[in-house]
Scaffold this motif. Sequence first.
Motif, mmCIF file in Angstrom:
data_model
loop_
_atom_site.group_PDB
_atom_site.id
_atom_site.type_symbol
_atom_site.label_atom_id
_atom_site.label_comp_id
_atom_site.label_asym_id
_atom_site.label_seq_id
_atom_site.Cartn_x
_atom_site.Cartn_y
_atom_site.Cartn_z
ATOM 1 N N UNK A 31 -40.349 49.065 12.013
ATOM 2 C CA UNK A 31 -41.500 48.188 11.817
ATOM 3 C C UNK A 31 -42.071 48.282 10.399
ATOM 4 N N UNK A 32 -42.092 49.484 9.846
ATOM 5 C CA UNK A 32 -42.697 49.703 8.538
ATOM 6 C C UNK A 32 -41.788 50.604 7.714
ATOM 7 N N UNK A 33 -41.839 50.415 6.387
ATOM 8 C CA UNK A 33 -41.057 51.262 5.498
ATOM 9 C C UNK A 33 -41.631 52.667 5.463
ATOM 10 N N UNK A 34 -42.946 52.781 5.370
ATOM 11 C CA UNK A 34 -43.577 54.094 5.266
ATOM 12 C C UNK A 34 -44.900 54.077 6.025
ATOM 13 N N UNK A 35 -45.367 55.278 6.398
ATOM 14 C CA UNK A 35 -46.658 55.405 7.074
ATOM 15 C C UNK A 35 -46.544 55.222 8.575
ATOM 16 N N UNK A 36 -47.594 55.583 9.276
ATOM 17 C CA UNK A 36 -47.626 55.421 10.725
ATOM 18 C C UNK A 36 -47.794 53.956 11.092
ATOM 19 N N UNK A 37 -47.134 53.547 12.166
ATOM 20 C CA UNK A 37 -47.223 52.159 12.601
ATOM 21 C C UNK A 37 -48.223 52.025 13.734
ATOM 22 N N UNK A 38 -49.160 51.127 13.573
ATOM 23 C CA UNK A 38 -50.129 50.799 14.612
ATOM 24 C C UNK A 38 -49.778 49.433 15.171
ATOM 25 N N UNK A 39 -49.373 49.331 16.428
ATOM 26 C CA UNK A 39 -48.930 48.068 17.000
ATOM 27 C C UNK A 39 -49.968 46.952 16.836
ATOM 28 N N UNK A 40 -49.476 45.773 16.452
ATOM 29 C CA UNK A 40 -50.346 44.614 16.301
ATOM 30 C C UNK A 40 -50.263 43.726 17.533
ATOM 31 N N UNK A 41 -49.658 44.240 18.595
ATOM 32 C CA UNK A 41 -49.433 43.445 19.796
ATOM 33 C C UNK A 41 -49.716 44.293 21.043
ATOM 34 N N UNK A 42 -49.916 43.596 22.168
ATOM 35 C CA UNK A 42 -50.033 44.261 23.461
ATOM 36 C C UNK A 42 -49.319 43.381 24.489
ATOM 37 N N UNK A 43 -48.293 43.964 25.138
ATOM 38 C CA UNK A 43 -47.540 43.226 26.154
ATOM 39 C C UNK A 43 -48.276 43.316 27.485
ATOM 40 N N UNK A 44 -48.556 42.173 28.097
ATOM 41 C CA UNK A 44 -49.321 42.113 29.345
ATOM 42 C C UNK A 44 -48.381 41.676 30.465
ATOM 43 N N UNK A 45 -48.220 42.513 31.501
ATOM 44 C CA UNK A 45 -47.358 42.172 32.630
ATOM 45 C C UNK A 45 -48.201 41.782 33.839
#
Length: 460
Positions: free
Chosen positions: A446-460
């Motif tokens: 998702x990202x080249x560097x650093x921690x990734x914080x999801x920009x999405x939420x999957x709703x079931x």
Amino acid sequence: MDFATSIPLPTVDARIYPRNGLDILSRAEVARLRDASTGGMHELLRRCALAVLTSGSTSDDPRAARDLYPTFDIQVQQQDRGVRIDLLNAPAMAFVDGELIHGVAELLAAVVRDLAYTAIELGENCGRDLESSEGITDAVFSLLRNARVLQPGDPNLVVCWGGHSINRDEYLYTKQVGYELGLRGIDICTGCGPGAMKGPMKGATIAHAKQRRRRMRYIGITEPGIIAAESPNPIVNHLVIMPDIEKRLEAFVRMGHGIIVFPGGVGTAEEILYLLGILLREENRDLPFPLILTGPTASAPYFEQIDRFLRLTLGEAATSRYEIVVGEPREVAARMSKGLKRVREQRIGHRDSFFFNWSIDIPLPFQRPFVPTHEAMAALDLHHGRKPHELAADLRRAFSGIVAGNVKEDGIRRVEEFGPFEIHGDEDIMQALDALLRGFVQQHRMKIAGDYRPCYRVVT
């Protein structure tokens, strides 16, 4: 304050007299170009120019270069039947002994050329029908022709898709594939950024040199929202900036004679779904279009997961339009070379051009720009029972929205203001989508560097 951004970086002022179509203009054209550069598109021009001037950057934060060079500016000045580009406080990394690197100067001219052409020829009063499929395809053709990348000759342009954030073994593999392609006289087109977009070009340069080819094409196709996060890699010698992601994707498919997909993240998944959604249409059933998914042996689980997701969502028919080859660069190039021969035969038989694929049918839902607002993302119809190409279109939009939330400034701002995008659909599709996205995160795609914080939420 971040220490890295608190230290002033060296800058240079310069004047550039571009060529490549910007040195032979009428006075009316120059006046329109000047008006466009100082009007509403000036900030866009500034961002894209800064991306080119920081070519080779390892950041995928669209705001990083702007923060490092806050006083940078670009002005387009009128000359007699031409233009002059003034750079103020430009990154010194783009210069050698006070002179702008030639390749960077060419890419900078391409930025001015494409943004100005878009503003002038595709503006509100352009007279084009941008609400019809034919009108959009005509606009894509015009943009590519204006960029001088449509060249007659045998089909030999392979598009390489893949992630900007890949591991070292995957990157070396993309170079090996590019090398094998180059030995077979094949040119390379990518999204122009780092990682899997740079590796094939780098490998091909060595092979082309061995074969003593002197007119190599390393085409990079991007769009304004992406280029600031993925600066062009230094090997690109033909840069094209399309107005939006949909026209960028259509340009890949219309220009490319075959496509190779390396490991990647959501952007790569978006590209796969776009192409398969088109190829699964009845109108394109008999159209040859070689599509190979490949990576080093260690990447086999990645492609197995992609394959499972495609079978679940698009059905078994989708598998007939691609093949997976793992750990064999030479075999990938050999199969692609055979595929290009079939493309050549089909184009001759249907009297279609080699340089632009007019025959492939791309429906309007794949061409209309998708603006990933929270409302638009939540409204996507990700349910079974739809035609495969229709479901592929909405799945593509879902991944496009995640790309925007990851690396595009507008998308990042929306997520910061309103929280993650919500994606709804049938439970098994949502579970498979969630598993795929979690895999991308765990594999640092998702990202080249650093921690990734999801920009999405999957709703079931």
